[in-house]
Design a protein around this motif. Structure first.
Motif, mmCIF file in Angstrom:
data_model
loop_
_atom_site.group_PDB
_atom_site.id
_atom_site.type_symbol
_atom_site.label_atom_id
_atom_site.label_comp_id
_atom_site.label_asym_id
_atom_site.label_seq_id
_atom_site.Cartn_x
_atom_site.Cartn_y
_atom_site.Cartn_z
ATOM 1 N N ILE A 180 55.116 43.930 -57.741
ATOM 2 C CA ILE A 180 55.788 42.832 -57.054
ATOM 3 C C ILE A 180 54.796 41.705 -56.751
ATOM 4 C CG2 ILE A 180 56.994 42.152 -54.941
ATOM 5 C CD1 ILE A 180 58.059 45.065 -54.854
ATOM 6 N N LYS A 181 53.616 42.076 -56.261
ATOM 7 C CA LYS A 181 52.592 41.079 -55.948
ATOM 8 C C LYS A 181 52.212 40.276 -57.189
ATOM 9 C CE LYS A 181 47.838 40.740 -54.199
ATOM 10 N NZ LYS A 181 47.229 40.238 -55.452
ATOM 11 N N HIS A 182 52.034 40.942 -58.314
ATOM 12 C CA HIS A 182 51.678 40.267 -59.555
ATOM 13 C C HIS A 182 52.789 39.310 -59.980
ATOM 14 C CE1 HIS A 182 49.787 39.626 -63.418
ATOM 15 N NE2 HIS A 182 50.875 40.040 -64.055
ATOM 16 N N PHE A 183 54.034 39.734 -59.820
ATOM 17 C CA PHE A 183 55.163 38.874 -60.161
ATOM 18 C C PHE A 183 55.169 37.625 -59.280
ATOM 19 C CE2 PHE A 183 59.583 37.505 -59.736
ATOM 20 C CZ PHE A 183 59.987 37.440 -61.068
ATOM 21 N N LEU A 186 52.565 35.096 -60.308
ATOM 22 C CA LEU A 186 52.886 34.376 -61.538
ATOM 23 C C LEU A 186 54.025 33.372 -61.362
ATOM 24 C CD1 LEU A 186 52.710 37.257 -64.185
ATOM 25 C CD2 LEU A 186 51.010 35.470 -63.766
ATOM 26 N N HIS A 187 54.727 33.451 -60.231
ATOM 27 C CA HIS A 187 55.920 32.611 -60.048
ATOM 28 C C HIS A 187 55.880 31.849 -58.729
ATOM 29 C CE1 HIS A 187 57.183 35.611 -63.057
ATOM 30 N NE2 HIS A 187 57.990 34.662 -63.504
ATOM 31 N N LEU A 188 54.705 31.351 -58.361
ATOM 32 C CA LEU A 188 54.566 30.611 -57.111
ATOM 33 C C LEU A 188 55.440 29.366 -57.086
ATOM 34 C CD1 LEU A 188 50.699 30.747 -56.455
ATOM 35 C CD2 LEU A 188 52.489 32.090 -55.360
ATOM 36 N N GLU A 189 55.677 28.791 -58.232
ATOM 37 C CA GLU A 189 56.417 27.532 -58.296
ATOM 38 C C GLU A 189 57.903 27.746 -58.571
ATOM 39 O OE1 GLU A 189 54.512 24.993 -61.107
ATOM 40 O OE2 GLU A 189 52.553 25.146 -60.154
ATOM 41 N N TYR A 221 58.039 37.548 -48.615
ATOM 42 C CA TYR A 221 58.183 36.141 -48.248
ATOM 43 C C TYR A 221 56.923 35.620 -47.564
ATOM 44 C CZ TYR A 221 59.543 31.958 -45.723
ATOM 45 O OH TYR A 221 59.574 30.683 -45.220
ATOM 46 N N GLU A 222 56.385 36.402 -46.631
ATOM 47 C CA GLU A 222 55.163 35.981 -45.934
ATOM 48 C C GLU A 222 54.004 35.820 -46.907
ATOM 49 O OE1 GLU A 222 56.066 38.139 -41.617
ATOM 50 O OE2 GLU A 222 55.045 39.227 -43.218
ATOM 51 N N TYR A 223 53.900 36.748 -47.861
ATOM 52 C CA TYR A 223 52.839 36.664 -48.870
ATOM 53 C C TYR A 223 53.020 35.426 -49.743
ATOM 54 C CZ TYR A 223 50.026 37.686 -52.988
ATOM 55 O OH TYR A 223 49.128 37.589 -54.026
ATOM 56 N N LEU A 224 54.251 35.189 -50.198
ATOM 57 C CA LEU A 224 54.524 34.040 -51.059
ATOM 58 C C LEU A 224 54.235 32.731 -50.337
ATOM 59 C CD1 LEU A 224 55.616 33.080 -53.796
ATOM 60 C CD2 LEU A 224 57.915 33.137 -52.807
ATOM 61 N N LEU A 225 54.606 32.658 -49.078
ATOM 62 C CA LEU A 225 54.345 31.454 -48.288
ATOM 63 C C LEU A 225 52.839 31.202 -48.157
ATOM 64 C CD1 LEU A 225 55.360 29.113 -46.558
ATOM 65 C CD2 LEU A 225 55.381 30.675 -44.585
ATOM 66 N N GLU A 226 52.070 32.257 -47.897
ATOM 67 C CA GLU A 226 50.616 32.110 -47.791
ATOM 68 C C GLU A 226 50.012 31.615 -49.104
ATOM 69 O OE1 GLU A 226 48.865 35.731 -46.463
ATOM 70 O OE2 GLU A 226 49.797 35.640 -44.468
ATOM 71 N N LYS A 227 50.460 32.173 -50.209
ATOM 72 C CA LYS A 227 49.944 31.750 -51.516
ATOM 73 C C LYS A 227 50.318 30.299 -51.814
ATOM 74 C CE LYS A 227 48.156 33.958 -54.262
ATOM 75 N NZ LYS A 227 46.730 34.211 -54.557
ATOM 76 N N ARG A 228 51.505 29.906 -51.446
ATOM 77 C CA ARG A 228 51.920 28.522 -51.669
ATOM 78 C C ARG A 228 51.129 27.551 -50.803
ATOM 79 N NH1 ARG A 228 58.525 29.475 -52.295
ATOM 80 N NH2 ARG A 228 58.453 29.835 -54.558
ATOM 81 N N ILE A 229 50.838 27.932 -49.580
ATOM 82 C CA ILE A 229 50.022 27.082 -48.717
ATOM 83 C C ILE A 229 48.602 26.967 -49.277
ATOM 84 C CG2 ILE A 229 49.007 26.843 -46.423
ATOM 85 C CD1 ILE A 229 51.994 26.206 -46.537
#
Length: 277
Positions: A180-183, A186-189, A221-229
């Motif tokens: 899931i983390k790898h996915f 790869l799909h931050l955008e 969601y929290e992980y994705l938000l951190e990566k996007r920031i």
């Protein structure tokens, strides 16, 4: 003492009161329960360890502050000293085979096999071992010492099997969480839903959240938000993209929402961050 009624087959091997807290290993009671919709057991500061294998049906266990729902093919362990209540589903009641045990050996084996925090074991079919345990206690052949010696060997094997299963599942679940983390990486955008994540590992959204949080200490969601920031910081520092363009690129709903999330994480607005860097 052994008695049978319509709902349960039970074999009881009571200890003398003086031996309760000093025994090495003892199966206090074993049985097969044919539950109905009224079946319910409650214990406060349980004096025994409870081990149950579900043959069919489903139900609910409330263990201290946790709730789980053992169904056919599952095992649950209720540790000594716990507060718990368990009850059968009204429409699809349990049929289960179980034993209650006490003694220093049980405490030692649970600690040695790191099962102190394990309660619900899903999909581990130990029906044969539980049946053999019940058969041994039921037979009472060879005197109590020989009987309990044979029961102790069976108990050790049950604990070993549970330990192996739990650790195998931990490895599988860890692998799923990293997938899931790898996915996500790869799909931050992209616009990603929990259903999208669930399809990667064939799990429900609730299971995705639980697996990911267990491994990484945060929700997807929290992980994705951190990566996007983090990515937004790089874009603010190294490109001339406007703030609204960065918000759009990283799939935030709008510039205002992006700025609020960025400030909540960094303590400053995107414009202020760009000026400082």
């Amino acid at each position: 003492m052994r008695y049978i009624n319509i709902k349960e087959e039970i074999v009881s091997l009571p200890l003398n009161d003086n031996d309760n807290d000093n025994c090495l290993f003892h199966i206090e009671m074993a049985g097969i329960s044919y539950c109905d919709g009224t079946y319910k057991i409650k214990r406060t500061n349980s004096s025994v360890y409870v081990f149950e294998f579900i043959l069919s049906g489903q139900g609910t266990v409330v263990y201290n502050s946790e709730i789980f729902h053992p169904a056919a093919g599952d095992i649950y362990i209720l540790h000594r000293g716990s507060n718990h209540v368990y009850y059968s589903d009204r429409e699809d009641p349990w049929v289960k085979i179980w034993f209650n045990a006490r003694g220093r050996l049980i405490k030692h084996l649970i600690e040695a096999y790191e099962l102190g925090s394990v309660n619900h074991i899903e999909g581990l079919n130990l029906e044969l071992l539980f049946n053999e345990m019940y058969r041994v206690i039921q037979s009472k052949k060879g005197g109590s010492e020989e009987l309990l010696s044979r029961a102790a060997v069976l108990f050790h094997e049950i604990i070993q099997q549970i330990h192996l299963w739990v650790n195998q599942n931990k490895a599988v679940k860890s692998s799923e969480a990293f997938k899931i983390k790898h996915f996500l990486d790869l799909h931050l955008e992209d616009d990603i839903s929990l259903q999208d994540l669930g399809r990667q590992i064939f799990r429900s959204p609730a299971q995705v959240i639980r697996l990911f949080k267990r491994e990484f200490g945060k929700t997807p969601y929290e992980y994705l938000l951190e990566k996007r920031i983090q990515t937004a910081k790089l874009l603010l520092k190294n490109t001339n993209l406007m703030v609204k363009e960065i918000a759009f690129k990283l799939n935030f709903t709008d510039e205002h929402y992006f700025s609020n999330r960025f400030k909540a994480k960094t303590g400053m607005s995107p414009k202020k961050f760009r000026q400082m860097k």
